[in-house]
Motif scaffolding. Structure first.
Motif, PDB file in Angstrom:
ATOM      1  N   ARG A  20      17.546-147.928   4.478  1.00 23.46           N
ATOM      2  CA  ARG A  20      18.127-147.405   3.253  1.00 23.46           C
ATOM      3  C   ARG A  20      17.229-147.698   2.046  1.00 23.46           C
ATOM      4  N   THR A 139      22.549-141.644  -2.834  1.00 23.49           N
ATOM      5  CA  THR A 139      22.089-141.185  -1.527  1.00 23.49           C
ATOM      6  C   THR A 139      20.915-142.068  -1.154  1.00 23.49           C
ATOM      7  N   HIS A 141      19.995-142.972   2.190  1.00 21.56           N
ATOM      8  CA  HIS A 141      19.403-142.809   3.521  1.00 21.56           C
ATOM      9  C   HIS A 141      18.252-141.816   3.529  1.00 21.56           C
ATOM     10  N   GLN A 142      18.117-141.028   2.461  1.00 21.80           N
ATOM     11  CA  GLN A 142      17.027-140.061   2.393  1.00 21.80           C
ATOM     12  C   GLN A 142      16.827-139.630   0.950  1.00 21.80           C
ATOM     13  N   GLY A 143      15.690-139.010   0.690  1.00 26.28           N
ATOM     14  CA  GLY A 143      15.437-138.482  -0.634  1.00 26.28           C
ATOM     15  C   GLY A 143      16.092-137.126  -0.824  1.00 26.28           C
ATOM     16  N   PRO A 155       9.759-136.361   4.192  1.00 27.53           N
ATOM     17  CA  PRO A 155      10.236-136.429   5.579  1.00 27.53           C
ATOM     18  C   PRO A 155      10.940-135.129   5.982  1.00 27.53           C
ATOM     19  N   GLN A 157      13.598-133.554   6.896  1.00 23.23           N
ATOM     20  CA  GLN A 157      15.017-133.863   7.066  1.00 23.23           C
ATOM     21  C   GLN A 157      15.758-132.819   7.901  1.00 23.23           C
ATOM     22  N   ARG A 211       7.922-144.055   1.821  1.00 21.27           N
ATOM     23  CA  ARG A 211       8.654-144.331   3.053  1.00 21.27           C
ATOM     24  C   ARG A 211       7.670-144.331   4.215  1.00 21.27           C
ATOM     25  N   VAL A 216      11.797-144.372   8.016  1.00 17.20           N
ATOM     26  CA  VAL A 216      12.536-143.136   8.265  1.00 17.20           C
ATOM     27  C   VAL A 216      13.317-143.239   9.573  1.00 17.20           C
ATOM     28  N   ALA A 219      16.288-145.343   8.908  1.00 19.56           N
ATOM     29  CA  ALA A 219      17.284-144.623   8.113  1.00 19.56           C
ATOM     30  C   ALA A 219      18.168-143.758   9.005  1.00 19.56           C
ATOM     31  N   VAL A 220      17.577-143.128  10.002  1.00 21.57           N
ATOM     32  CA  VAL A 220      18.364-142.297  10.921  1.00 21.57           C
ATOM     33  C   VAL A 220      19.375-143.155  11.676  1.00 21.57           C
ATOM     34  N   ALA A 257       9.374-139.679  -1.040  1.00 24.60           N
ATOM     35  CA  ALA A 257      10.694-139.095  -1.256  1.00 24.60           C
ATOM     36  C   ALA A 257      11.115-139.352  -2.690  1.00 24.60           C
TER      37      ALA A 257
END
Length: 269
Positions: A20, A139, A141-143, A155, A157, A211, A216, A219-220, A257
């Motif tokens: 995260r 948010t 977990h991702q950009g 990434p 996504q 990242r 990454v 994060a998944v 990100a």
């Protein structure tokens, strides 16, 4: 209809801590200014995970209490060794649980998993005079999309999401159940219904972050919809597919990100 179960984030705690995007220091600074924090009060962070927000705010309070239903999350938070932090494994629905009163109670990307009217009513009764609930929207977990030119690839996504679906099916998973329509909204109305006024809103701007490939991947696995336990015996296969996808998206395994702005709504009785 989805119901909470203890496997919701099973096996994801260590991945959550790494995967995260961290809350920026500006979040702590903004709350300190807005709420007059001077290191003398108490904080309760409900649904604290591995302490992502609790630890950031620890210096602003005499004591911080992080509460989470997942044992792995609590164990991960304890590893930080922060002396004025107390960690409680418990469902939010069991509040107030003799935890006392607090100057600030935070919900950071967590309230949607709870019986919201019940938990917010309990939280209201646990606030000191002049205290506030801080509801943190982010948010991590991702950009998110941005027009800012970034130094590394974003990434992939959409491709990651498709890979998860190819392994787990088209319907979003969540513990032993599923969430075909995602989590519920409408929380502002629930705050008002149980006796809060507001919100006063704080916005901390977004920023660019770097990242690495392992970030990454973590994060998944940090998501309730793709925790390690959901893949069962195919976990290693999925992870290798994921790493192959990411290696193809960045020659050196480094990504950029844009971290979404952090929005904090302050609610008071």
């Amino acid at each position: 209809m989805w119901e909470w179960d203890s496997s919701l984030y099973s096996g994801s705690a260590a991945h959550y801590a790494r995967g995260r995007i961290a809350y920026p220091d500006a979040v702590a600074d903004a709350l300190a200014i807005e709420l007059g924090l001077d290191g003398t009060g108490r904080l309760l962070d409900v649904g604290c995970g591995p302490g992502s927000l609790t630890l950031l705010l620890a210096n602003a309070f005499k004591e911080v209490v992080g509460l989470d239903a997942d044992a792995g999350m609590i164990d991960e938070a304890r590893r930080a060794g922060v002396v004025n932090a107390r960690w409680v494994r418990m469902r939010a629905e069991d509040l107030p649980a003799d935890l006392g009163r607090f100057q600030v109670i935070t919900f950071a990307q967590s309230l949607h998993w709870m019986d919201r009217p019940k938990v917010l009513a309990a939280a209201r009764g646990m606030l000191e005079a002049g205290g506030a609930c801080a509801h943190v929207h982010a948010t991590t977990h991702q950009g998110v999309d941005t027009d800012v030119l970034l130094p590394h690839p974003f990434p992939p996504q959409a491709e990651i999401a498709e890979l998860v679906r190819s392994h787990l099916g088209p319907i979003r998973r969540a513990g032993l159940g599923s969430l075909p329509n995602g989590t519920a909204g409408g929380e502002a109305e629930i705050y008002r219904t149980v006796g809060f006024t507001g919100p006063r809103r704080i916005v901390v701007p977004g920023r660019a972050v770097i990242r690495e490939l392992d970030d990454v991947v973590a994060a998944v696995f940090s998501l309730s919809s793709s925790t390690p336990q959901l893949f069962g015996e195919r976990r290693a296969e999925f992870e290798e597919d994921l790493r192959e996808l990411l290696r193809g998206a960045s020659e050196n395994g480094v990504f950029s990100a844009w971290a979404r702005e952090v929005v904090i709504d302050l609610w008071q009785p």
